[in-house]
Design a protein around this motif. Structure first.
Motif, PDB file in Angstrom:
ATOM      1  N   LEU A  73       1.209  -1.442  -0.072  1.00  0.00           N
ATOM      2  CA  LEU A  73      -0.194   0.295   0.241  1.00  0.00           C
ATOM      3  C   LEU A  73       0.858   0.970  -0.178  1.00  0.00           C
ATOM      4  O   LEU A  73       0.841   2.327  -0.925  1.00  0.00           O
ATOM      5  N   GLN A  74       1.761   1.090   1.154  1.00  0.00           N
ATOM      6  CA  GLN A  74       2.811   2.292   0.247  1.00  0.00           C
ATOM      7  C   GLN A  74       3.673   2.995  -0.365  1.00  0.00           C
ATOM      8  O   GLN A  74       3.590   3.570  -0.971  1.00  0.00           O
ATOM      9  N   GLY A  75       3.629   1.394  -0.874  1.00  0.00           N
ATOM     10  CA  GLY A  75       4.568   1.748  -2.344  1.00  0.00           C
ATOM     11  C   GLY A  75       3.649   2.094  -3.193  1.00  0.00           C
ATOM     12  O   GLY A  75       3.640   3.055  -3.811  1.00  0.00           O
ATOM     13  N   LEU A  76       2.117   1.577  -3.385  1.00  0.00           N
ATOM     14  CA  LEU A  76       1.388   2.180  -4.432  1.00  0.00           C
ATOM     15  C   LEU A  76       1.049   3.256  -4.274  1.00  0.00           C
ATOM     16  O   LEU A  76       1.283   4.192  -5.153  1.00  0.00           O
ATOM     17  N   MET A  77       0.531   4.153  -2.787  1.00  0.00           N
ATOM     18  CA  MET A  77       0.540   4.923  -2.961  1.00  0.00           C
ATOM     19  C   MET A  77       1.318   6.392  -2.940  1.00  0.00           C
ATOM     20  O   MET A  77       1.991   7.383  -4.132  1.00  0.00           O
ATOM     21  N   GLN A  78       3.285   5.760  -2.706  1.00  0.00           N
ATOM     22  CA  GLN A  78       3.928   6.593  -3.617  1.00  0.00           C
ATOM     23  C   GLN A  78       4.661   7.145  -4.877  1.00  0.00           C
ATOM     24  O   GLN A  78       4.500   7.890  -5.508  1.00  0.00           O
ATOM     25  N   MET A 136       1.971   6.590  -7.173  1.00  0.00           N
ATOM     26  CA  MET A 136       0.593   6.843  -7.625  1.00  0.00           C
ATOM     27  C   MET A 136       0.475   8.504  -7.549  1.00  0.00           C
ATOM     28  O   MET A 136       0.267   9.338  -7.975  1.00  0.00           O
ATOM     29  N   GLU A 137       1.751   9.308  -6.896  1.00  0.00           N
ATOM     30  CA  GLU A 137       2.116  10.499  -6.919  1.00  0.00           C
ATOM     31  C   GLU A 137       2.563  10.911  -8.141  1.00  0.00           C
ATOM     32  O   GLU A 137       2.602  12.189  -8.033  1.00  0.00           O
ATOM     33  N   THR A 138       3.219  10.191  -8.475  1.00  0.00           N
ATOM     34  CA  THR A 138       4.490  10.798  -9.814  1.00  0.00           C
ATOM     35  C   THR A 138       3.787   9.618 -11.136  1.00  0.00           C
ATOM     36  O   THR A 138       4.204  10.025 -12.466  1.00  0.00           O
ATOM     37  N   LYS A 139       2.543   8.696 -11.072  1.00  0.00           N
ATOM     38  CA  LYS A 139       2.688   7.864 -11.809  1.00  0.00           C
ATOM     39  C   LYS A 139       1.187   7.519 -11.803  1.00  0.00           C
ATOM     40  O   LYS A 139       0.709   7.535 -10.763  1.00  0.00           O
ATOM     41  N   ASP A 140       0.400   7.077 -13.152  1.00  0.00           N
ATOM     42  CA  ASP A 140      -1.059   6.795 -13.704  1.00  0.00           C
ATOM     43  C   ASP A 140      -0.769   5.656 -12.761  1.00  0.00           C
ATOM     44  O   ASP A 140       0.269   4.658 -13.636  1.00  0.00           O
ATOM     45  N   VAL A 141      -1.968   4.990 -12.017  1.00  0.00           N
ATOM     46  CA  VAL A 141      -2.329   3.595 -11.837  1.00  0.00           C
ATOM     47  C   VAL A 141      -2.436   2.519 -13.603  1.00  0.00           C
ATOM     48  O   VAL A 141      -1.323   1.371 -13.095  1.00  0.00           O
ATOM     49  N   LYS A 142      -1.898   2.559 -14.366  1.00  0.00           N
ATOM     50  CA  LYS A 142      -2.128   1.919 -16.105  1.00  0.00           C
ATOM     51  C   LYS A 142      -0.229   1.756 -16.105  1.00  0.00           C
ATOM     52  O   LYS A 142      -0.291   0.908 -16.652  1.00  0.00           O
ATOM     53  N   ASP A 143       0.254   2.817 -15.476  1.00  0.00           N
ATOM     54  CA  ASP A 143       2.023   2.717 -15.456  1.00  0.00           C
ATOM     55  C   ASP A 143       2.750   2.072 -14.781  1.00  0.00           C
ATOM     56  O   ASP A 143       3.541   1.544 -14.818  1.00  0.00           O
ATOM     57  N   ILE A 144       1.858   1.440 -14.166  1.00  0.00           N
ATOM     58  CA  ILE A 144       2.329   1.111 -12.960  1.00  0.00           C
ATOM     59  C   ILE A 144       2.479  -0.102 -12.713  1.00  0.00           C
ATOM     60  O   ILE A 144       1.537  -0.826 -12.532  1.00  0.00           O
ATOM     61  N   SER A 145       3.286  -0.931 -12.204  1.00  0.00           N
ATOM     62  CA  SER A 145       3.603  -2.642 -13.201  1.00  0.00           C
ATOM     63  C   SER A 145       3.879  -3.181 -11.460  1.00  0.00           C
ATOM     64  O   SER A 145       4.052  -2.717 -10.469  1.00  0.00           O
ATOM     65  N   VAL A 146       3.639  -4.357 -11.476  1.00  0.00           N
ATOM     66  CA  VAL A 146       3.802  -5.221 -10.133  1.00  0.00           C
ATOM     67  C   VAL A 146       5.222  -5.420 -10.404  1.00  0.00           C
ATOM     68  O   VAL A 146       5.392  -5.295  -8.872  1.00  0.00           O
ATOM     69  N   LYS A 147       5.958  -5.730 -10.997  1.00  0.00           N
ATOM     70  CA  LYS A 147       7.366  -5.784 -10.577  1.00  0.00           C
ATOM     71  C   LYS A 147       7.921  -4.316  -9.782  1.00  0.00           C
ATOM     72  O   LYS A 147       8.602  -4.191  -8.868  1.00  0.00           O
ATOM     73  N   GLU A 148       7.355  -3.551 -10.076  1.00  0.00           N
ATOM     74  CA  GLU A 148       7.906  -1.909  -9.941  1.00  0.00           C
ATOM     75  C   GLU A 148       7.621  -1.834  -8.645  1.00  0.00           C
ATOM     76  O   GLU A 148       7.920  -1.533  -7.573  1.00  0.00           O
ATOM     77  N   VAL A 192      -5.809   8.800   0.681  1.00  0.00           N
ATOM     78  CA  VAL A 192      -7.147   9.217  -0.126  1.00  0.00           C
ATOM     79  C   VAL A 192      -6.601  10.709  -0.868  1.00  0.00           C
ATOM     80  O   VAL A 192      -6.755  10.471  -2.206  1.00  0.00           O
ATOM     81  N   ARG A 193      -5.267  11.157  -0.707  1.00  0.00           N
ATOM     82  CA  ARG A 193      -4.375  12.291  -1.149  1.00  0.00           C
ATOM     83  C   ARG A 193      -4.021  11.314  -2.701  1.00  0.00           C
ATOM     84  O   ARG A 193      -4.667  11.832  -3.928  1.00  0.00           O
ATOM     85  N   ALA A 194      -4.001  10.556  -2.861  1.00  0.00           N
ATOM     86  CA  ALA A 194      -3.180   9.613  -3.695  1.00  0.00           C
ATOM     87  C   ALA A 194      -4.544   9.463  -5.161  1.00  0.00           C
ATOM     88  O   ALA A 194      -4.188   9.365  -6.238  1.00  0.00           O
ATOM     89  N   MET A 195      -5.276   8.624  -4.320  1.00  0.00           N
ATOM     90  CA  MET A 195      -6.699   8.246  -4.856  1.00  0.00           C
ATOM     91  C   MET A 195      -7.221   9.199  -5.727  1.00  0.00           C
ATOM     92  O   MET A 195      -8.040   9.430  -7.012  1.00  0.00           O
ATOM     93  N   ILE A 196      -7.497  11.017  -5.184  1.00  0.00           N
ATOM     94  CA  ILE A 196      -8.005  12.102  -5.529  1.00  0.00           C
ATOM     95  C   ILE A 196      -7.011  12.930  -6.424  1.00  0.00           C
ATOM     96  O   ILE A 196      -7.533  13.853  -6.203  1.00  0.00           O
ATOM     97  N   GLY A 197      -5.311  12.869  -6.773  1.00  0.00           N
ATOM     98  CA  GLY A 197      -4.590  12.966  -6.831  1.00  0.00           C
ATOM     99  C   GLY A 197      -5.051  13.575  -7.990  1.00  0.00           C
ATOM    100  O   GLY A 197      -5.324  12.591  -9.065  1.00  0.00           O
ATOM    101  N   PRO A 198      -3.961  13.977  -8.774  1.00  0.00           N
ATOM    102  CA  PRO A 198      -3.358  14.079 -10.362  1.00  0.00           C
ATOM    103  C   PRO A 198      -3.368  12.666 -11.184  1.00  0.00           C
ATOM    104  O   PRO A 198      -3.558  12.403 -12.291  1.00  0.00           O
ATOM    105  N   HIS A 199      -3.109  11.876 -10.395  1.00  0.00           N
ATOM    106  CA  HIS A 199      -2.416  10.578 -11.186  1.00  0.00           C
ATOM    107  C   HIS A 199      -3.366   9.314 -10.294  1.00  0.00           C
ATOM    108  O   HIS A 199      -3.400   8.511 -10.018  1.00  0.00           O
ATOM    109  N   GLY A 200      -4.503   9.824  -9.329  1.00  0.00           N
ATOM    110  CA  GLY A 200      -5.606   8.906  -8.460  1.00  0.00           C
ATOM    111  C   GLY A 200      -6.615   8.598  -9.816  1.00  0.00           C
ATOM    112  O   GLY A 200      -6.348   8.328 -10.840  1.00  0.00           O
ATOM    113  N   ASP A 201      -7.587   8.075  -9.115  1.00  0.00           N
ATOM    114  CA  ASP A 201      -8.342   7.321  -9.893  1.00  0.00           C
ATOM    115  C   ASP A 201      -9.956   8.175 -10.017  1.00  0.00           C
ATOM    116  O   ASP A 201     -10.429   8.228  -8.314  1.00  0.00           O
ATOM    117  N   LEU A 202      -9.930   8.759 -10.547  1.00  0.00           N
ATOM    118  CA  LEU A 202     -11.694   9.579 -11.000  1.00  0.00           C
ATOM    119  C   LEU A 202     -12.710   8.551 -10.858  1.00  0.00           C
ATOM    120  O   LEU A 202     -13.958   9.266  -9.431  1.00  0.00           O
TER     121      LEU A 202
END
Length: 188
Positions: free
Chosen positions: A18-23, A25-37, A106-116
């Motif tokens: 969760l911590q990694g995902l939030m980190q 999502m601060e700079t990337k859209d979810v679609k650009d995040i890989s399981v490996k990363e 929530v900040r990551a979810m509603i941020g610019p790379h979050g989930d509308l």
């Protein structure tokens, strides 16, 4: 005894993910995040990730479902058709306290790379409840506009609040939103 250790390890693993995902999502859209990363950032192997989630979208969906379960409970407890209008501060305080507990997520979810979809799901839940309240009170035809005003205005305030490093307390924000809503809805 082994179950307690396993549960603790699972909780720790999920917290790291969760911590990694939030980190990320601060700079990337979810679609650009890989399981490996994500796994590399959380310092776990991909196999461990797949023990808990099928992919990053599944992880995000499970996270959203957990948040909505808690949020729905708040709405069910505090926003009822027979609730007096002046009691909206109690609802706002619970919502801001919930947001404070889950601030990073929530900040990551509603941020610019979050989930509308997450933001819209929140808005729709509150709008539906407000609609039932206005219907029960036989509010005039402006009810749908009041709902939109209240929900969109509060969402904007929440976005601003979450983006501030030294944000006011949930109590202070509940007071701010209560004042704004009372003025905006002509309840002075």
């Amino acid at each position: 005894m082994a179950d307690a250790k396993t549960d603790r390890r699972v909780r720790r693993t999920k917290a790291l993910l969760l911590q990694g995902l939030m980190q990320l999502m601060e700079t990337k859209d979810v679609k650009d995040i890989s399981v490996k990363e994500l796994s590399d950032l959380a310092d776990i192997n991909r196999g461990t990730f797949y023990l808990h989630y099928s992919d990053v979208y599944d992880m995000l969906a499970q996270l959203e479902d957990e948040l909505f379960l808690e949020f729905h409970g708040i709405i069910d407890r505090t926003l009822k058709p027979d609730t007096p209008v002046h009691a909206s501060r109690a609802t706002l305080l619970e919502i801001f306290s919930f947001l404070e507990r889950h601030r990073a997520v929530v900040r990551a979810m509603i941020g610019p790379h979050g989930d509308l979809a997450f933001v819209n799901r929140l808005k729709n839940l509150v709008k539906e409840r407000l609609d039932s309240i206005f219907t029960a009170r036989q509010a005039d035809s402006d009810g749908c506009y009041m709902e939109s005003f209240a929900v969109s205005g509060c969402t904007g305030v929440i976005e601003t609040w979450l983006s501030q490093p030294d944000a006011p307390s949930p109590e202070a924000m509940a007071d701010v939103c209560t004042r704004i809503l009372e003025r905006g809805l002509g309840m002075d």
